[in-house]
Scaffold this motif. Sequence first.
Motif, PDB file in Angstrom:
ATOM      1  N   LEU A 250       1.245   5.618  -7.169  1.00  0.00           N
ATOM      2  CA  LEU A 250       2.107   4.569  -6.392  1.00  0.00           C
ATOM      3  C   LEU A 250       0.552   3.492  -6.457  1.00  0.00           C
ATOM      4  O   LEU A 250       0.397   2.255  -6.397  1.00  0.00           O
ATOM      5  CB  LEU A 250       2.260   4.504  -5.899  1.00  0.00           C
TER       6      LEU A 250
ATOM      7  N   THR B 191      -0.138   1.380  -9.683  1.00  0.00           N
ATOM      8  CA  THR B 191       1.528   0.216  -9.737  1.00  0.00           C
ATOM      9  C   THR B 191       0.882  -0.999  -8.355  1.00  0.00           C
ATOM     10  O   THR B 191       1.345  -2.068  -8.968  1.00  0.00           O
ATOM     11  CB  THR B 191       2.253   1.084 -10.007  1.00  0.00           C
ATOM     12  N   ALA B 192       0.876  -0.335  -7.365  1.00  0.00           N
ATOM     13  CA  ALA B 192       0.815  -1.298  -6.341  1.00  0.00           C
ATOM     14  C   ALA B 192      -0.527  -1.853  -6.780  1.00  0.00           C
ATOM     15  O   ALA B 192      -0.162  -3.004  -6.070  1.00  0.00           O
ATOM     16  CB  ALA B 192       1.034  -0.157  -5.065  1.00  0.00           C
TER      17      ALA B 192
ATOM     18  N   LEU C  96       8.677  -2.250  -1.888  1.00  0.00           N
ATOM     19  CA  LEU C  96       7.415  -2.445  -1.023  1.00  0.00           C
ATOM     20  C   LEU C  96       7.490  -4.029  -1.712  1.00  0.00           C
ATOM     21  O   LEU C  96       6.414  -5.006  -0.854  1.00  0.00           O
ATOM     22  CB  LEU C  96       6.552  -1.892  -1.569  1.00  0.00           C
ATOM     23  N   ILE C  97       7.894  -4.569  -2.461  1.00  0.00           N
ATOM     24  CA  ILE C  97       7.568  -5.532  -2.414  1.00  0.00           C
ATOM     25  C   ILE C  97       9.106  -6.952  -2.199  1.00  0.00           C
ATOM     26  O   ILE C  97       8.452  -7.573  -1.573  1.00  0.00           O
ATOM     27  CB  ILE C  97       8.609  -6.367  -4.410  1.00  0.00           C
TER      28      ILE C  97
ATOM     29  N   LEU D 291      -1.966  -0.999   1.990  1.00  0.00           N
ATOM     30  CA  LEU D 291      -0.685  -0.308   1.648  1.00  0.00           C
ATOM     31  C   LEU D 291      -1.676   0.855   2.014  1.00  0.00           C
ATOM     32  O   LEU D 291      -2.239   1.095   1.164  1.00  0.00           O
ATOM     33  CB  LEU D 291      -0.031  -0.351  -0.070  1.00  0.00           C
TER      34      LEU D 291
ATOM     35  N   PHE E 172      -1.273  -4.938  -4.201  1.00  0.00           N
ATOM     36  CA  PHE E 172      -0.887  -4.463  -2.685  1.00  0.00           C
ATOM     37  C   PHE E 172      -3.049  -3.925  -2.919  1.00  0.00           C
ATOM     38  O   PHE E 172      -3.495  -3.173  -3.863  1.00  0.00           O
ATOM     39  CB  PHE E 172      -0.674  -3.723  -2.316  1.00  0.00           C
TER      40      PHE E 172
ATOM     41  N   ARG F 215       7.819  -7.255   1.607  1.00  0.00           N
ATOM     42  CA  ARG F 215       6.121  -7.962   1.457  1.00  0.00           C
ATOM     43  C   ARG F 215       6.870  -9.291   1.371  1.00  0.00           C
ATOM     44  O   ARG F 215       6.173 -10.667   2.011  1.00  0.00           O
ATOM     45  CB  ARG F 215       5.847  -7.963   0.241  1.00  0.00           C
TER      46      ARG F 215
ATOM     47  N   VAL G 166      -1.304   5.299   1.666  1.00  0.00           N
ATOM     48  CA  VAL G 166       0.026   5.687   0.767  1.00  0.00           C
ATOM     49  C   VAL G 166      -1.063   7.506   1.683  1.00  0.00           C
ATOM     50  O   VAL G 166      -2.173   7.261   1.474  1.00  0.00           O
ATOM     51  CB  VAL G 166      -0.703   5.754  -0.709  1.00  0.00           C
TER      52      VAL G 166
ATOM     53  N   VAL H  15      -4.657  -1.660  -2.043  1.00  0.00           N
ATOM     54  CA  VAL H  15      -4.562   0.425  -1.484  1.00  0.00           C
ATOM     55  C   VAL H  15      -5.465   1.201  -0.845  1.00  0.00           C
ATOM     56  O   VAL H  15      -6.894   1.236  -0.960  1.00  0.00           O
ATOM     57  CB  VAL H  15      -4.052   0.590  -3.072  1.00  0.00           C
TER      58      VAL H  15
ATOM     59  N   ALA I 216       7.544   6.299  -7.945  1.00  0.00           N
ATOM     60  CA  ALA I 216       6.962   5.166  -7.723  1.00  0.00           C
ATOM     61  C   ALA I 216       7.411   4.447  -7.709  1.00  0.00           C
ATOM     62  O   ALA I 216       6.631   2.990  -7.238  1.00  0.00           O
ATOM     63  CB  ALA I 216       5.544   5.110  -8.462  1.00  0.00           C
TER      64      ALA I 216
ATOM     65  N   LEU J 204       7.280   1.402  -5.478  1.00  0.00           N
ATOM     66  CA  LEU J 204       6.871  -0.418  -4.996  1.00  0.00           C
ATOM     67  C   LEU J 204       7.792  -1.330  -5.516  1.00  0.00           C
ATOM     68  O   LEU J 204       7.215  -2.187  -4.521  1.00  0.00           O
ATOM     69  CB  LEU J 204       6.395  -0.310  -6.429  1.00  0.00           C
TER      70      LEU J 204
END
Length: 291
Positions: A130, A133-134, A252-253, A118, A139, A256, A120, A141, A245, A249
């Motif tokens: 983010l 947490t990601a 994003l999940i 990911l 992820f 994914r 950012v 990052v 954020a 996320l």
Amino acid sequence: MTGEQTLFATLQRLQDAAVPCALVTVVRCETPTSARPGQKAVVTAEGIEAGWIGGGCAQPAVLRTVAEALEDGQPQLIRVSPRREQGAVEGLRDFHTGCASGGTLDLFVDPVLPAPALRVYGASPAARHLAVTAAGVGFAVQAVAPDTTAEAFAGAVRHADDWRAGEDWPAPRFAVVATQGRGDRPALEAALASGAERIGFIASRRKFARLREQLAERGHHAARLDAIKAPAGLDLGARTPEEIAITVLAELIAWRRGGAVDSGQAPAVPQPAATPGARAGASSAGCCGGG
């Protein structure tokens, strides 16, 4: 270096390079076979990288199974034998081979998939939250933000202090632009050029509509621009950077896992063969509303 050390060093190297692979283990043999229970190999979609799991008779079945496991992420137990089994064994996939040796191999194919990358873009509070947490949900990052240090992005495995990512960085599966009016356009252009399947932009629809027109004028393909979703995140009524954020996320999940969450625009689209590179320029002014 012993064979086992070489095996796991290879596995680590492929993981560091974000190359999907599988660890294949011989779990049972019926002689004559050249492999023995417990022997292992690291296998990519291209072939065996290290280790030993038997001769050429087993390899076509292994390579086919590895390709499938890397696609769906599911482990498989297979049997490679010159004899056709009379009855199916639950959980065991049977491959018939014409190998003259007459031996049988049972092998466990366990896919080892790298964490999805990911990327950012930006140093806004939402971007920094983010990153943390990601990383916490798996992820890998990558933080890209001019005039920043790696310490500003806890959880990020890579950091760049301008809009250009490192040449050796794995390509991101997803990208999020959280620039809050500071470098919106160059960040979006960098995200478009990154190859990310989907791009979230933390900004209002009105702001993105204006930027989209600018990006189109600069030669970016409409199909590629369709990969951008703005505003990024699920509509949960978030207000604070921390809440925004979390909504990003959550989206994003869903991306994914291929979930059916209705997150608005930006279906997955193929990247064109050529995408214009980002050119230097000031971003449009204005605040990046999360709604």
